[in-house]
Motif scaffolding. Sequence first.
Motif, PDB file in Angstrom:
ATOM      1  N   TYR A   1     100.592  20.648  34.061  1.00 59.14           N
ATOM      2  CA  TYR A   1     101.738  21.323  34.685  1.00 59.14           C
ATOM      3  C   TYR A   1     101.393  21.579  36.148  1.00 59.14           C
ATOM      4  CZ  TYR A   1     103.210  21.947  29.871  1.00 59.14           C
ATOM      5  OH  TYR A   1     103.576  21.707  28.575  1.00 59.14           O
ATOM      6  N   PRO A   2     101.727  20.603  37.040  1.00 63.42           N
ATOM      7  CA  PRO A   2     101.352  20.707  38.458  1.00 63.42           C
ATOM      8  C   PRO A   2     101.804  22.003  39.141  1.00 63.42           C
ATOM      9  CG  PRO A   2     102.133  18.501  37.964  1.00 63.42           C
ATOM     10  CD  PRO A   2     102.395  19.321  36.743  1.00 63.42           C
ATOM     11  N   PRO A   3     103.046  22.504  38.927  1.00 62.65           N
ATOM     12  CA  PRO A   3     103.426  23.756  39.605  1.00 62.65           C
ATOM     13  C   PRO A   3     102.521  24.924  39.198  1.00 62.65           C
ATOM     14  CG  PRO A   3     105.370  22.643  38.722  1.00 62.65           C
ATOM     15  CD  PRO A   3     104.182  21.950  38.151  1.00 62.65           C
ATOM     16  N   LEU A   4     102.166  24.995  37.900  1.00 63.43           N
ATOM     17  CA  LEU A   4     101.278  26.053  37.428  1.00 63.43           C
ATOM     18  C   LEU A   4      99.895  25.903  38.036  1.00 63.43           C
ATOM     19  CD1 LEU A   4     100.553  28.432  35.554  1.00 63.43           C
ATOM     20  CD2 LEU A   4     100.125  26.754  33.735  1.00 63.43           C
ATOM     21  N   SER A   5      99.362  24.688  38.028  1.00 64.94           N
ATOM     22  CA  SER A   5      98.030  24.434  38.565  1.00 64.94           C
ATOM     23  C   SER A   5      97.956  24.787  40.048  1.00 64.94           C
ATOM     24  CB  SER A   5      97.668  22.969  38.349  1.00 64.94           C
ATOM     25  OG  SER A   5      96.401  22.686  38.905  1.00 64.94           O
ATOM     26  N   LEU A   6      98.987  24.387  40.801  1.00 67.73           N
ATOM     27  CA  LEU A   6      98.976  24.663  42.239  1.00 67.73           C
ATOM     28  C   LEU A   6      99.159  26.157  42.506  1.00 67.73           C
ATOM     29  CD1 LEU A   6      98.696  23.362  44.996  1.00 67.73           C
ATOM     30  CD2 LEU A   6     101.174  22.944  45.020  1.00 67.73           C
ATOM     31  N   ALA A   7      99.965  26.844  41.685  1.00 68.92           N
ATOM     32  CA  ALA A   7     100.161  28.284  41.856  1.00 68.92           C
ATOM     33  C   ALA A   7      98.855  29.033  41.618  1.00 68.92           C
ATOM     34  CB  ALA A   7     101.247  28.792  40.893  1.00 68.92           C
TER      35      ALA A   7
END
Length: 907
Positions: free
Chosen positions: A382-388
């Motif tokens: 989950y890229p948005p979660l990882s980046l957040a």
Amino acid sequence: MKDRPLPPHTPAWHTLSPGEVEQTLHSGSGGLSTEEVARRLEEHGPNRLAPPKRRGPLLRLLLQFHNILLYVILGAAVIAALLGHWVDFGVLLAAAVINAIIGFIQEGKAEAALDAIRAMLSPHATVIRDGRRREIDAAELVPGDRVVLGSGDRVPADLRLVASRELRVEEAALTGESLPVEKSCGEAAKDAPLGDRFGMAYSGTLVVYGQATGIVVATGATTELGKINQMLKGIENLATPLLRQVDQFGRLLALAILGVSALTFVFGTLWRGHPAAEMFMMVVALAAAAIPEGLPAIMTVTLALGVQRMAQRNAIIRRLPAVETLGSVTVICSDKTGTLTRNEMTVQRVVCAEQVFTVGGAGYQPQGDFSLDGRAVDVEHYPPLSLAIRAGVLCNDARLHEEDGQWQVGGDPTEGALLVLGAKAGFSQHLAEAAWPRRDSIPFESQHRFMATWHHDSDGASWIFVKGAPERILEMCATQMGQDGEQALDVDHWRRMATDTAARGLRLLALACRHSGPQGSDLAFDDMNEGFSLLALVGIIDPPREEAIAAVDDCHRAGINVKMITGDHAETARAIGAQLAIGVGRPAVTGAEIAVMDDATLRQVVRSVDVFARASPEHKLRLVQAMQDDGEVVAMTGDGVNDAPALKRADVGVAMGLKGTEAAKESADMVLADDNFASIAAAVREGRAVYDNLKKFILFMLPTNGGEALVVIAAILFELTLPLTPAQVLWINMVTSCTLGLALAFEPAERAIMARRPRPPGQALLSGFFVWRVLMVSLLMMTGALGLFLWEMNNGGSVETARTLAVNAVVMAEMFYLLNSRSILASVLNREGLTGNHYVLLAIALCIPLQLAFTYAPFMQGIFGSTDLSAGDWLKVLGAGLLVFVVAELEKWVIRRTPLAARVAHG
């Protein structure tokens, strides 16, 4: 400025603007003049809390003897002296003096609470006077002085802030707010609680960050700290339920003894015609038999053993009677932060554009998984979660480290929660910073409400990460990060999710990023206006302790109501309460609502409401008083000086040992070494066990006194030779109290002790069932002792042999009855009942040689008039003891099979 009068009535300073405060107090930018300071110091007095008027040490010591228990001891000592038993007289008198000295010391400790509050006042202050900055003794501050605050300063007086830069003040000791409060110069509503008056800085609180200038609006006794001090001085310590019951019991017993003794004397001299001297000795024997000399000593020993057991459960008792009071508690009022919760901010929810993730684990321990719709997921998918999560770790000035097996955060607790979140996802702070080094940053400032950092990734590309208040971050974003990349910002979605997350009691933080660098060589505010992509909303909370959840459940099953009284916000308090099963489905009442209630309305409210938020010291004190007026026995927990009045007023005040202020500890009856609510529940269990053991001792002791008294009364009524001499009565009482009765103080708690409801606060120490049990056993003991005495006399035996038989019959009956007394209703005809308390067996083993010495030792025969007994005589004595044991067990068996009788017996 000179001789201009100050306002006759104190305004609500937090409602006035800085300019209005300057005008009202005639305080310009250059501060007050030296002459004006001198005039105001004369008018208002020094900025210190006046010490209370105290009784002299001699009077305090003498007043310690004004206690019914000590009257009982002293009465027994006088009787011992009249009989010429000077050793007994000395022991009893020493017990009275020791009890008085203990009370004298404890009273001195209680007075130290006021000293602890006075010690919180800052000793120095930086002021502007005559246009110059100078450092002065804080006691010289006057209303209108301009005070300069910096990081690490303790606020020296109540101030209205007129200039502020990034000021954060730790106010937990005064308001209960779990995090440092950001201050500003704005006005607040008139009815705003202390924690929401952001334009004020209060005396005794600590500046943890930033600088400010404020105008002194209150000094000494008129500060909020001073008002608490005044409340403390006006609160009297309440007598504990046990002391009230023992006091009542002692008065009734004293009246009964005097009445029966007087009637016996009159009956014997006027009706039976006995000489007055002979009757006087009989009456002395009767009084000696009836007075429970061992009660005060056994009470002290039982309570002291309870103190030791509680200390092993991290509950440190400061006042001995508080041990028993815990056992009668009907309501526990607990602070939230650190007591019911871990005092470790934790991310529990991460809201992305398309998913809402739940985060497992609690506290700073970096263990926990990420789940979506109830199933565990891999963050990397989950890229948005990882980046957040990466943004939260990099845009961060805190540090997470392990020390002695405990994970700790250095810096802001909210930033620490983001580091723990990162560690759970595998983002090591050290490795993340090495891979994405920081180039520049903009620190958090309250007027901007965000923090930003500029980084280069492993490819050398620039990234700007930002975190802050959701509404502020939303203004900076044009897009949001989805699974497939950036997409148009859905403002309504984020606002709905923010509202939903806040409703769960979670504090909100937004994270965003921009995949580009600043316009210049440094990161500036102009770079933060637009072009960001919103990554996630993070929901953070101080989670409840797992052991506190179990402890609250134990309290509920034990019939104890648990109420949360906190200075935190209502939404947070209600959410934590729901997780702890406190106040579920009920509203939370705020301090502002309490302020407008009269006492009658508040008494009704406390019956149905279990969560109270934004509560001030006055509110907490009123809540405790309302519950006590409603007949409750209240335990109150707290850690700050704001809790001190309520702690002192409560039946049991419980202070936090780790993060509690000295003022709270000195006002409390008990200190928790681990700041854990579960320790209170364990202490309640021990308190109930202590009360049970005291009841068991009284049920054991009174039949001894009753049996002896009935023997003496029967002898007078039927004109018999006195079966027991006064000296023999004192011997029996000494042996049964000092050896046999003492063993019951070591009795372990019964298994179902926490399944009972608290005993009613007004319940008498001796119920109707207790009176029946005492009469029954007293009659059995009288039957055995008087029966053997008359048997021996009728068979031509000597009076010495008859009396020796009577004395041994009473003591033997006590040995057997000691086994009965291990449980009030349960049978002891099993291995646990007969051998479960090794001290009971040891006491019996010690009592046997004492009785053999009483019977056979020549010097004892000379003192007590005893004589040798035959083997046949000992069988008769053994039969008298077995009579008591068998009948007592039969009575228990009948009661256990009669539900109503069993309920009455349990009280």
